[in-house]
Motif scaffolding. Sequence first.
Motif, short mmCIF file in Angstrom:
data_model
loop_
_atom_site.label_atom_id
_atom_site.label_comp_id
_atom_site.label_asym_id
_atom_site.label_seq_id
_atom_site.Cartn_x
_atom_site.Cartn_y
_atom_site.Cartn_z
N GLY A 59 34.16 69.28 -88.37
CA GLY A 59 34.04 70.51 -87.59
C GLY A 59 33.03 71.49 -88.14
N ASP A 60 32.52 71.23 -89.35
CA ASP A 60 31.49 72.11 -89.91
C ASP A 60 30.26 72.10 -89.01
N ARG A 61 29.67 73.28 -88.86
CA ARG A 61 28.52 73.42 -87.98
C ARG A 61 27.22 73.20 -88.75
N LEU A 62 26.28 72.56 -88.06
CA LEU A 62 24.92 72.37 -88.54
C LEU A 62 24.00 73.20 -87.64
N THR A 63 22.95 73.75 -88.24
CA THR A 63 22.01 74.58 -87.48
C THR A 63 20.58 74.15 -87.79
N HIS A 64 19.75 74.15 -86.75
CA HIS A 64 18.31 73.94 -86.93
C HIS A 64 17.60 75.03 -86.14
N VAL A 65 16.65 75.70 -86.78
CA VAL A 65 15.85 76.72 -86.13
C VAL A 65 14.41 76.22 -86.07
N ARG A 66 13.87 76.11 -84.88
CA ARG A 66 12.46 75.70 -84.74
C ARG A 66 11.58 76.83 -85.24
N LYS A 67 10.67 76.51 -86.13
CA LYS A 67 9.85 77.53 -86.79
C LYS A 67 8.99 78.31 -85.82
N ARG A 68 8.29 77.63 -84.93
CA ARG A 68 7.36 78.34 -84.06
C ARG A 68 8.04 79.10 -82.94
N SER A 69 9.02 78.47 -82.30
CA SER A 69 9.63 79.12 -81.13
C SER A 69 10.87 79.95 -81.48
N GLY A 70 11.47 79.67 -82.62
CA GLY A 70 12.69 80.37 -82.99
C GLY A 70 13.93 79.86 -82.27
N THR A 71 13.77 78.77 -81.50
CA THR A 71 14.91 78.19 -80.79
C THR A 71 15.93 77.67 -81.80
N ILE A 72 17.19 77.95 -81.53
CA ILE A 72 18.26 77.57 -82.44
C ILE A 72 19.09 76.45 -81.80
N TYR A 73 19.35 75.40 -82.59
CA TYR A 73 20.17 74.27 -82.14
C TYR A 73 21.37 74.14 -83.08
N HIS A 74 22.48 73.69 -82.51
CA HIS A 74 23.69 73.49 -83.30
C HIS A 74 24.27 72.12 -83.06
N ALA A 75 25.02 71.65 -84.02
CA ALA A 75 25.80 70.42 -83.93
C ALA A 75 26.98 70.59 -84.87
N VAL A 76 27.94 69.70 -84.78
CA VAL A 76 29.04 69.69 -85.73
C VAL A 76 29.19 68.30 -86.30
N VAL A 77 29.82 68.23 -87.46
CA VAL A 77 30.10 66.96 -88.12
C VAL A 77 31.50 66.53 -87.72
N THR A 78 31.65 65.28 -87.29
CA THR A 78 32.96 64.77 -86.90
C THR A 78 33.70 64.25 -88.12
N ALA A 79 34.98 63.98 -87.95
CA ALA A 79 35.81 63.49 -89.06
C ALA A 79 35.31 62.16 -89.61
N ASP A 80 34.65 61.36 -88.75
CA ASP A 80 34.15 60.07 -89.22
C ASP A 80 32.67 60.10 -89.58
N GLY A 81 32.11 61.32 -89.74
CA GLY A 81 30.75 61.46 -90.24
C GLY A 81 29.64 61.34 -89.21
N TRP A 82 29.97 61.41 -87.94
CA TRP A 82 28.95 61.39 -86.89
C TRP A 82 28.49 62.83 -86.64
N THR A 83 27.36 62.98 -85.96
CA THR A 83 26.82 64.28 -85.62
C THR A 83 27.04 64.50 -84.13
N GLN A 84 27.75 65.58 -83.77
CA GLN A 84 28.10 65.83 -82.37
C GLN A 84 27.39 67.07 -81.85
N LEU A 85 26.72 66.90 -80.71
CA LEU A 85 26.04 68.02 -80.06
C LEU A 85 27.04 68.82 -79.23
N PRO A 86 26.69 70.04 -78.85
CA PRO A 86 27.62 70.88 -78.08
C PRO A 86 28.07 70.25 -76.76
N ASP A 87 27.27 69.35 -76.18
CA ASP A 87 27.67 68.71 -74.92
C ASP A 87 28.62 67.54 -75.13
N GLY A 88 28.98 67.27 -76.40
CA GLY A 88 29.95 66.22 -76.70
C GLY A 88 29.35 64.89 -77.10
#
Length: 139
Positions: free
Chosen positions: A66-95
């Motif tokens: 459930g920990d959140r991951l964040t990426h900020v695009r340097k040029r545009s400043g767009t922010i993206y998020h994901a979470v880490v699942t219990a089995d170590g996968w990366t989950q996007l906000p859309d599931g």
Amino acid sequence: MVPQIEVDEQVFKRLQDQAVPFVDTPNDVLRRILGFSGPAAADESTTARRPGNLAKLVDAGLVKPGDRLTHVRKRSGTIYHAVVTADGWTQLPDGRTFLGPSPALRENVGSQIDGNKNWTHDASGKTLRQLLDALTTSS
């Protein structure tokens, strides 16, 4: 028992065309097309999936499910998020879930990008690469 369906070659080809290679199953594609949010419920799965690329961080307690991951695009400043699942996968906000952080980040930004280097673990303020490096130096 999970119901099974048969599809013809043309339908299967269309499912393959819409799948993320090495990530999606035909069921994942159908769920997305049908508008279901999130991954299939545990009782809908016929088999357990293998641990994701971040499982060793979860197992070591450096990252919690459930920990959140964040990426900020340097040029545009767009922010993206994901979470880490219990089995170590990366989950996007859309599931949608991805075995590793790079395919998840690529799905967001539209180009190949190193997820370990560019996702920041919100709770620690460190990149995934820094966390993985800390794990290997402490072993």
